[in-house]
Design an enzyme around this catalytic site. Sequence first.
Site: not given
Ligand SMILES: C[S@@+](CC[C@H](N)C(=O)[O-])C[C@H]1O[C@@H](n2cnc3c(N)ncnc32)[C@H](O)[C@@H]1O
Length: 216
Positions: A43, A49, A107
Amino acid sequence: MNLLEAAKNRKSGTLSKWENYFREYDTYFAEYRERPIRLMEIGVQGGGSLSMWKEYFPKAKIVGVDIDDCSRFATDDIEIFTGDQANPAFLGSIPGTFDIIIDDGGHTMKQQQISFKCLFPRLNEGGMYVIEDLHTSYWPEFGGGYTTMSFLKDLIDDIHDWARKSHRASFFRGRLRHFHQAKTPVDNGIRSITFADSMCFIKKEHVEKGKQIKLS
Ligand SMILES: C[S@@+](CC[C@H](N)C(=O)[O-])C[C@H]1O[C@@H](n2cnc3c(N)ncnc32)[C@H](O)[C@@H]1O
């Protein structure tokens, strides 16, 4: 410098994390601060981050994973891989082992559990696996069914498998051989499982379980 200060000092990107996470990370990540660790965060989103982790762990090599192309956040110390965290083949294609793995991806129950099963074995001895945003276990739109909270609770039972086995041996003489089987496939090398609001820290260390010290 604590993690919130590291976040404020980050060199680039935006980030979004729940307020209590900063406190918990300061507690559980202290021992890794000055070590040349490899850290993976699933993510990446705004990239902030990853930049924060680099401030916090100055000697670290960071790996960011996202289903969207986030390659613009790559630097000398930050490597980006694009793919689905629920795809074991993709996760297997990311080289190396890690000291810290943080799941802050999509998530869903499926994503969290597949990633954990694939990546926990890739954690170095002494390493820490963190799952963020576990409140999605209580929100059916993230998959429901066998939730990640249930999975982690089963993991707690499974690290006490030595107790189940010894109880079976002494009291049931093997008659209930299949009564308590480990439900989760990852029951080796877990030293501790610690929960905080919406997050779980799973520490890997092969310690002998069920061993008493008797002093007289
Ligand atoms: C909550 S954000 C991450 C925030 C970041 N870690 C921060 O602390 O600012 C979730 C991220 O997970 C990615 N994501 C969603 N589904 C995913 C998957 N199946 N595999 C990998 N990444 C995924 C999204 O594209 C998004 O960028």
